[in-house]
Design a protein around this motif. Structure first.
Motif, short mmCIF file in Angstrom:
data_model
loop_
_atom_site.label_atom_id
_atom_site.label_comp_id
_atom_site.label_asym_id
_atom_site.label_seq_id
_atom_site.Cartn_x
_atom_site.Cartn_y
_atom_site.Cartn_z
N GLN A 81 42.90 61.56 52.58
CA GLN A 81 42.60 62.83 52.06
C GLN A 81 41.30 63.07 51.38
O GLN A 81 40.65 64.29 51.17
CB GLN A 81 43.64 63.53 50.74
N CYS A 82 40.53 62.03 51.21
CA CYS A 82 39.25 61.76 50.77
C CYS A 82 38.41 61.74 51.86
O CYS A 82 38.29 61.27 52.65
CB CYS A 82 38.92 60.37 50.00
N LEU B 9 38.32 53.82 54.38
CA LEU B 9 38.66 54.80 53.57
C LEU B 9 39.49 55.87 54.06
O LEU B 9 40.64 56.38 53.52
CB LEU B 9 37.30 55.34 52.97
N VAL C 126 36.79 51.33 48.85
CA VAL C 126 38.27 51.76 48.87
C VAL C 126 39.06 51.52 47.66
O VAL C 126 39.70 52.30 47.46
CB VAL C 126 38.84 50.66 50.06
N ASP C 127 38.69 50.28 47.05
CA ASP C 127 39.45 50.00 45.79
C ASP C 127 39.13 50.96 44.56
O ASP C 127 40.26 51.60 44.12
CB ASP C 127 38.94 48.64 45.15
N ARG D 227 42.96 54.27 54.46
CA ARG D 227 43.79 54.15 53.23
C ARG D 227 43.98 55.46 52.39
O ARG D 227 44.96 55.44 51.62
CB ARG D 227 43.02 52.98 52.40
N LEU D 228 42.94 56.21 52.41
CA LEU D 228 42.94 57.56 51.55
C LEU D 228 42.41 58.71 52.31
O LEU D 228 41.45 59.15 52.34
CB LEU D 228 42.17 57.32 50.33
N ALA E 137 37.99 53.95 44.94
CA ALA E 137 38.44 55.53 45.74
C ALA E 137 40.03 55.35 45.31
O ALA E 137 40.56 56.52 44.88
CB ALA E 137 38.38 55.49 47.10
N LEU E 138 40.69 54.35 45.66
CA LEU E 138 42.31 54.29 45.50
C LEU E 138 42.34 54.50 44.00
O LEU E 138 43.50 55.26 43.30
CB LEU E 138 42.85 53.18 45.97
N LYS E 139 41.71 54.10 43.17
CA LYS E 139 41.79 54.02 41.31
C LYS E 139 41.60 55.40 40.96
O LYS E 139 42.04 55.89 40.05
CB LYS E 139 40.92 52.95 40.85
N ARG F 297 40.78 58.33 42.95
CA ARG F 297 41.11 59.38 43.77
C ARG F 297 40.02 60.66 43.90
O ARG F 297 40.26 61.70 43.68
CB ARG F 297 42.40 60.21 43.20
N ASP G 195 37.82 63.41 45.68
CA ASP G 195 37.83 64.41 46.97
C ASP G 195 36.85 64.18 47.88
O ASP G 195 37.18 64.43 49.32
CB ASP G 195 37.78 65.90 46.55
#
Length: 202
Positions: free
Chosen positions: A75-76, A69, A40-41, A72-73, A43-45, A47, A49
């Motif tokens: 769209q991924c 994930l 997660v960390d 938190r994100l 992926a947030l950094k 971004r 797809d």
């Protein structure tokens, strides 16, 4: 360009996946991690797809990482790439809202195609495994029978199981007999194999 995160704890496999994907004109690996609790960390950094995630990861497993994930994100998209080809595992992956599920022994061309498919908002699931999951029945075992069988699968004898579950050894043997009968197994070892193959032993 489709940006990709790879979560795989085996260095050689992770490197091979990155090399395989990076030779595609429309795919770019932007991040690689070896632990589930890093997904997660990172992926947030970065971004990405699409996140390609193995299930068997240290820290937290890939399905837990995928669920986090997704929150938190969202769209991924998550594509599970695993050697665990059991219908029950696929069912849990779909419950974690992953977009794809591919086995590691699939042809390499299928991986790039699956990445493109999930990036476009579609599902990409190993077809044979999907059919097996579709036809899979629920476990016929009760919670207590599953507990007893799981301990037996770990090598515990009836007396040990009785001690752990605070039952008599005779009651444990009765449970094991019931399990063998319900699963139409030849013996306890066969019952353990049947339950594992059906993913009924969590």
């Amino acid at each position: 360009m489709i940006r990709i995160l790879i979560a795989e704890d085996v260095n050689m496999v992770r490197g091979a996946l990155a090399a395989l994907l990076n030779i595609q004109d429309d795919l770019e690996v932007v991040c690689e991690v070896a632990r589930g609790d890093e997904v997660v960390d990172m992926a947030l950094k970065h971004r990405p797809d699409v996140a390609i995630v193995d299930i068997d990861l240290p820290g937290i497993d890939g399905l837990a990482a995928a669920a986090q994930l997704g929150r938190r994100l969202p769209q991924c998209r998550v594509l599970i790439l695993t050697s665990l080809g059991r219908p029950g595992t696929l069912r849990r992956a779909l419950e974690a809202r992953v977009s794809g599920y591919l086995l590691k022994d699939a042809p390499s061309s299928e991986l790039a195609a699956a990445v493109r498919r999930v990036a476009a908002g579609h599902r990409a699931v190993d077809p044979e495994l999907a059919l097996a999951a579709w036809g899979e029945s629920e476990s016929p075992l009760t919670d207590r029978e599953t507990q007893v069988l799981r301990l037996a699968a770990e090598g515990a004898e009836a007396a040990d199981i009785a001690s752990v579950l605070r039952l008599s050894a005779g009651t444990v043997r009765n449970y094991l007999t019931a399990v063998v009968t319900k699963l139409n197994a030849r013996n306890r070892i066969d019952a353990i194999r049947i339950a594992r193959d059906a993913d009924w032993l969590p």
